[in-house]
Design an enzyme around this catalytic site. Structure first.
Site, PDB file in Angstrom:
ATOM      1  N   LYS A  79       0.844  -1.195   0.000  1.00 46.74           N
ATOM      2  CA  LYS A  79       0.000   0.000   0.000  1.00 46.74           C
ATOM      3  C   LYS A  79       0.881   1.247   0.000  1.00 46.74           C
ATOM      4  O   LYS A  79       1.906   1.309   0.686  1.00 46.74           O
ATOM      5  CB  LYS A  79      -0.905   0.016   1.225  1.00 46.74           C
ATOM      6  CG  LYS A  79      -1.910  -1.125   1.273  1.00 46.74           C
ATOM      7  CD  LYS A  79      -3.016  -0.992   0.256  1.00 46.74           C
ATOM      8  CE  LYS A  79      -4.105  -0.076   0.706  1.00 46.74           C
ATOM      9  NZ  LYS A  79      -5.284  -0.123  -0.207  1.00 46.74           N
ATOM     10  N   CYS A  91     -11.235   0.601   4.389  1.00 46.68           N
ATOM     11  CA  CYS A  91     -11.134   2.049   4.257  1.00 46.68           C
ATOM     12  C   CYS A  91     -10.797   2.360   2.805  1.00 46.68           C
ATOM     13  O   CYS A  91      -9.777   1.891   2.309  1.00 46.68           O
ATOM     14  CB  CYS A  91     -10.028   2.615   5.141  1.00 46.68           C
ATOM     15  SG  CYS A  91      -9.697   1.696   6.643  1.00 46.68           S
ATOM     16  N   GLU A 153      -9.324  13.733   4.110  1.00 51.08           N
ATOM     17  CA  GLU A 153     -10.559  13.067   3.710  1.00 51.08           C
ATOM     18  C   GLU A 153     -11.762  13.552   4.508  1.00 51.08           C
ATOM     19  O   GLU A 153     -11.653  13.907   5.685  1.00 51.08           O
ATOM     20  CB  GLU A 153     -10.426  11.551   3.902  1.00 51.08           C
ATOM     21  CG  GLU A 153      -9.341  10.937   3.038  1.00 51.08           C
ATOM     22  CD  GLU A 153      -9.267   9.432   3.135  1.00 51.08           C
ATOM     23  OE1 GLU A 153      -8.894   8.799   2.130  1.00 51.08           O
ATOM     24  OE2 GLU A 153      -9.565   8.874   4.216  1.00 51.08           O
TER      25      GLU A 153
END
Length: 237
Positions: A79, A91, A153
Site C-alpha cells: 500500500k 477504508c 478526507e
C-alpha cells in the site's frame, strides 16, 4: 495523469500504481459539496494536500460479526499510504462514477463500500447488502503518511453487523482478525507503547478515541440508527 508521473512511479507495486492513476476520487469542500474529481495519486500527495485542494470523499467500514466482534485488517506492505498498519474493516473511496455519486441516504458511498469489501476482503456482495450498512456520521481529518504521501478526507463511517465469508486479497490486505472491546483496548495500548512494531491508522484511531466504544453499545443492542447523525461533520483536524 501526465505520463511523466507514471514513469516517476515505475517502482510502485503494479496493482497499487494502476489504482493510483486509474481511480478518480470525488473532490469535496469542507461541507461535503462535490467540487470536482482528481486521481487517487494527486489526492494523496502531501504537496497537493497542503494546497487545500485535495479534500476528497472517503468511507470507513466497521463490520461486526454476530458475536459483536469487530473485523480489523492489516494493510498490505505494498500500500502506498500507511503500509502494514492495522485499521478498521475496510477504508477506501467512492469513485467519480454515477453509482457512487448518489447522495440520497449516502447510497453512493454504500455502493462503494460493498465494492471494496469484495475487492479487498473477498466478501461477496450478497453477504453485505447495501441497505444493511448504517451510516453513523462523517468526519473531516488530515494525516501525513510519510514525507510524500498523506490523507485529507471527508470520511463516512459505515457500520454493519453480518457474519461473512472472507478471502483476503494479498495486494490489499496482509492480515485480518476479529477483536472484542477488551482486545481492541489492548491493541491500542500496544500501539501507544510501540510494542511489536504495532501501528494503527490515524483515521481508525480518531474513531476509536471519539466514537467507537459508545457506538459499540448500540451495535450490541441493535439500536445503531438511534445514534446516526449525518447532518454533522466532525472536524477532527
Amino acid at each position: 495523469m501526465a505520463a511523466a508521473a507514471v514513469v516517476a512511479e515505475a517502482h510502485m507495486d503494479a496493482v497499487q500504481r494502476r489504482l493510483m492513476f486509474d481511480d478518480e476520487c470525488i473532490l469535496v469542500d469542507e461541507n461535503d459539496h462535490v467540487v470536482g474529481h482528481d486521481s487517487k495519486y494527486n489526492c494523496h500527495l502531501m504537496e497537493k494536500i497542503d494546497t487545500g485542494k485535495s479534500l476528497h470523499r472517503a468511507f470507513s467500514v466497521f463490520l461486526f460479526n454476530s458475536k459483536y466482534e469487530l473485523l480489523l485488517q492489516q494493510r498490505s506492505l505494498t500500500k502506498v499510504t500507511f503500509p502494514l498498519v492495522w485499521t478498521n474493516t475496510c477504508c477506501s473511496h467512492p469513485l467519480y462514477r454515477e453509482s457512487e455519486l448518489i447522495e440520497q441516504d449516502a447510497l453512493g458511498v454504500r455502493n462503494a463500500a460493498q465494492r471494496k469489501l469484495l475487492d479487498e476482503l473477498g466478501i461477496p456482495a450478497e453477504d453485505v447488502p447495501v441497505d444493511e450498512f448504517v451510516p453513523l456520521g462523517r468526519m473531516l481529518y488530515k494525516a501525513p503518511s510519510d514525507g510524500k504521501w498523506g490523507e485529507h478526507e471527508l470520511d463516512y463511517l459505515l457500520f454493519i453487523i453480518k457474519d461473512v465469508k472472507l478471502n483476503s486479497n494479498p495486494d490489499e490486505v496482509a492480515d485480518v482478525k476479529y477483536v472484542n472491546r477488551h482486545q481492541l483496548k489492548e491493541l491500542c495500548e500496544k500501539a501507544d507503547a510501540g510494542e511489536e512494531g504495532l501501528m494503527l491508522s490515524p483515521w481508525f484511531r480518531l474513531v476509536v478515541d471519539n466514537f467507537l466504544y459508545k457506538w459499540w453499545d448500540h451495535v450490541e443492542s441493535s439500536s445503531l440508527k438511534e445514534v446516526a447523525d449525518m447532518n454533522t461533520i466532525h472536524r477532527l483536524v
